[in-house]
Scaffold this motif. Structure first.
Motif, PDB file in Angstrom:
ATOM      1  N   GLY A 119       0.848  -1.200   0.000  1.00 57.97           N
ATOM      2  CA  GLY A 119       0.000   0.000   0.000  1.00 57.97           C
ATOM      3  C   GLY A 119       0.878   1.243   0.000  1.00 57.97           C
ATOM      4  O   GLY A 119       0.793   2.084   0.887  1.00 57.97           O
ATOM      5  N   THR A 120       1.680   1.369  -1.033  1.00 55.96           N
ATOM      6  CA  THR A 120       2.735   2.401  -1.031  1.00 55.96           C
ATOM      7  C   THR A 120       2.212   3.825  -1.177  1.00 55.96           C
ATOM      8  O   THR A 120       2.889   4.782  -0.824  1.00 55.96           O
ATOM      9  N   GLY A 121       0.986   4.009  -1.717  1.00 55.02           N
ATOM     10  CA  GLY A 121       0.431   5.358  -1.872  1.00 55.02           C
ATOM     11  C   GLY A 121       1.341   6.222  -2.733  1.00 55.02           C
ATOM     12  O   GLY A 121       1.708   5.842  -3.850  1.00 55.02           O
ATOM     13  N   GLY A 123       4.370   6.657  -2.315  1.00 53.63           N
ATOM     14  CA  GLY A 123       5.717   6.067  -2.359  1.00 53.63           C
ATOM     15  C   GLY A 123       6.646   6.523  -1.245  1.00 53.63           C
ATOM     16  O   GLY A 123       7.834   6.179  -1.232  1.00 53.63           O
ATOM     17  N   ILE A 124       6.111   7.267  -0.272  1.00 50.19           N
ATOM     18  CA  ILE A 124       6.999   7.918   0.711  1.00 50.19           C
ATOM     19  C   ILE A 124       7.825   6.945   1.554  1.00 50.19           C
ATOM     20  O   ILE A 124       8.998   7.199   1.806  1.00 50.19           O
ATOM     21  N   ILE A 125       7.204   5.827   1.986  1.00 44.69           N
ATOM     22  CA  ILE A 125       7.953   4.902   2.866  1.00 44.69           C
ATOM     23  C   ILE A 125       9.073   4.247   2.057  1.00 44.69           C
ATOM     24  O   ILE A 125      10.238   4.219   2.482  1.00 44.69           O
ATOM     25  N   THR A 141       3.777  -2.186  -3.516  1.00 51.51           N
ATOM     26  CA  THR A 141       2.493  -2.516  -4.152  1.00 51.51           C
ATOM     27  C   THR A 141       1.428  -1.487  -3.798  1.00 51.51           C
ATOM     28  O   THR A 141       1.487  -0.829  -2.755  1.00 51.51           O
ATOM     29  N   ASP A 142       0.452  -1.388  -4.668  1.00 52.83           N
ATOM     30  CA  ASP A 142      -0.780  -0.664  -4.352  1.00 52.83           C
ATOM     31  C   ASP A 142      -1.841  -1.185  -5.310  1.00 52.83           C
ATOM     32  O   ASP A 142      -1.529  -1.653  -6.408  1.00 52.83           O
ATOM     33  N   GLN A 143      -3.098  -1.122  -4.867  1.00 47.97           N
ATOM     34  CA  GLN A 143      -4.160  -1.563  -5.759  1.00 47.97           C
ATOM     35  C   GLN A 143      -4.645  -0.402  -6.629  1.00 47.97           C
ATOM     36  O   GLN A 143      -5.262  -0.615  -7.662  1.00 47.97           O
ATOM     37  N   SER A 144      -4.338   0.824  -6.206  1.00 48.17           N
ATOM     38  CA  SER A 144      -4.837   1.991  -6.925  1.00 48.17           C
ATOM     39  C   SER A 144      -3.867   2.407  -8.036  1.00 48.17           C
ATOM     40  O   SER A 144      -2.717   2.773  -7.755  1.00 48.17           O
ATOM     41  N   PRO A 145      -4.328   2.393  -9.306  1.00 51.12           N
ATOM     42  CA  PRO A 145      -3.441   2.823 -10.400  1.00 51.12           C
ATOM     43  C   PRO A 145      -3.047   4.293 -10.257  1.00 51.12           C
ATOM     44  O   PRO A 145      -1.931   4.677 -10.609  1.00 51.12           O
ATOM     45  N   GLN A 168       1.174  -3.258  -9.311  1.00 46.28           N
ATOM     46  CA  GLN A 168      -0.253  -3.181  -8.950  1.00 46.28           C
ATOM     47  C   GLN A 168      -0.667  -4.562  -8.444  1.00 46.28           C
ATOM     48  O   GLN A 168      -0.580  -5.551  -9.172  1.00 46.28           O
ATOM     49  N   ALA A 169      -1.060  -4.631  -7.185  1.00 44.37           N
ATOM     50  CA  ALA A 169      -1.394  -5.928  -6.597  1.00 44.37           C
ATOM     51  C   ALA A 169      -2.335  -5.730  -5.421  1.00 44.37           C
ATOM     52  O   ALA A 169      -2.392  -4.655  -4.827  1.00 44.37           O
ATOM     53  N   ASP A 170      -3.048  -6.801  -5.107  1.00 48.12           N
ATOM     54  CA  ASP A 170      -3.888  -6.824  -3.918  1.00 48.12           C
ATOM     55  C   ASP A 170      -2.981  -7.272  -2.760  1.00 48.12           C
ATOM     56  O   ASP A 170      -2.732  -8.470  -2.591  1.00 48.12           O
ATOM     57  N   GLU A 218      -9.289  -4.897   8.966  1.00 51.59           N
ATOM     58  CA  GLU A 218      -9.389  -5.872   7.879  1.00 51.59           C
ATOM     59  C   GLU A 218      -8.041  -6.130   7.185  1.00 51.59           C
ATOM     60  O   GLU A 218      -7.667  -7.275   6.907  1.00 51.59           O
ATOM     61  N   PHE A 219      -7.290  -5.047   6.944  1.00 52.12           N
ATOM     62  CA  PHE A 219      -6.022  -5.222   6.202  1.00 52.12           C
ATOM     63  C   PHE A 219      -4.973  -5.948   7.051  1.00 52.12           C
ATOM     64  O   PHE A 219      -4.172  -6.703   6.517  1.00 52.12           O
ATOM     65  N   TYR A 220      -5.002  -5.729   8.361  1.00 52.18           N
ATOM     66  CA  TYR A 220      -4.028  -6.423   9.216  1.00 52.18           C
ATOM     67  C   TYR A 220      -4.309  -7.927   9.211  1.00 52.18           C
ATOM     68  O   TYR A 220      -3.396  -8.733   9.191  1.00 52.18           O
TER      69      TYR A 220
END
Ligand code: SAM
Length: 280
Positions: A119-121, A123-125, A141-145, A168-170, A218-220
């Protein structure tokens, strides 16, 4: 109009619009409009501002009075001492996420190499880690293009295209690759609370970056379910959590990786913020 006068204009409008910390924000917006440090504004209060700065500042103030986040108004956000492009495509970096980066840098072991940022958003981390860990090869990874597009721009601006691979991945990337370090700041706000968030967050930040399901956890649960098959030994997992979530997330991690050592780190406000899982 002088710097002092334009700051008063900014403060009046921002405070009337109900923007908290209107003094600070009036100054920050002028910093960006003039491309000067705040100290300069204090030392030159009687200096006249150009027509161009006036127009730019007015448009910033109008925009901010609509409760558009300051980082979107100026198109930039700071994180871990670095400047990133920030817009509606991804979550605005939060200062508490710096604790997550700090912990990973502290716990990093010389043999570590492969990192996964889920869930990189923007990309900051991944970028902050890559800047400090020359040996890290990071999959983000992130699911959002849209988020991946923004992360790509940020990665390029730091020249880190060879160090960070966007996918791009779940949650986890396809395949069976294992990682020495898995980090994530997943969406963790309970769904029912999204509607009551302040407008800057609820109206302008992507719901996909906020909504953590019915109880926010849920994500954890889903990350815990995938860890055993994707973490190397020795290995490190670092997860940012919301207020009051650390204990339950730590329990989930204990169940997922029974032989691990778990610890929790507080943020500057004293909130349990990062769950660390070490596999020896
Ligand atoms: C809280 S934001 C964190 C963004 C960034 N890492 C940061 O710390 O600012 C969570 C991110 O997870 C992404 N996300 C949501 N669901 C996902 C999924 N199923 N798989 C991968 N990423 C997902 C969102 O698009 C968002 O970018």
């Amino acid at each position: 109009m002088t710097i002092g006068e334009i700051l008063n204009y900014g403060f009046d409008h921002l405070s009337q619009a109900g923007i908290p910390e209107a003094v600070l924000e009036a100054e920050l917006l002028l910093e960006y409009a003039m491309d000067q440090e705040r100290i300069y504004l204090h030392l030159h209060r009687n200096q006249n501002v150009s027509e161009t700065v006036r127009e730019k500042y007015r448009s910033y103030i109008v925009d901010r009075c609509r409760h558009r986040p300051l980082q979107h108004v100026v198109g930039q956000a700071e994180f871990y001492g670095l400047k990133f492009k920030s817009d509606k495509r991804a979550l605005i970096p939060r200062p508490e996420t710096e604790i997550l980066v700090e912990e990973v840098l502290e716990q990093w072991q010389p043999g570590f190499h492969n990192v996964l940022d889920i869930g990189t958003g923007s990309g900051i981390i991944a970028i902050a880690l890559a800047k400090h860990l020359a040996s890290a090869r990071i999959t983000a990874t992130d699911q959002s293009p849209e988020a991946l597009e923004l992360a790509g721009i940020n990665i390029k601006s730091f020249g880190l295209e060879d160090n960070i691979h966007l996918v791009q991945a779940d949650l986890f990337p396809q395949g069976a690759e294992r990682f020495d370090c898995i980090v994530s700041n997943p969406p963790y706000i309970p769904s029912a609370q999204i509607a009551s968030l302040q407008p800057e967050v609820g109206l302008f930040e992507p719901a996909m970056s906020l909504d953590g399901g019915a109880d926010g956890l849920e994500f954890y649960r889903r990350i815990a379910g995938g860890l055993a098959g994707r973490l190397n030994r020795p290995g490190l997992v670092a997860l940012e959590v919301g207020m009051g979530q650390a204990e339950e997330v730590a329990e989930m991690m204990t169940r997922a990786l029974p032989a691990s050592e778990i610890s929790v780190t507080k943020d500057l406000a004293g909130v349990n913020r990062v769950v660390l899982v070490k596999m020896h």
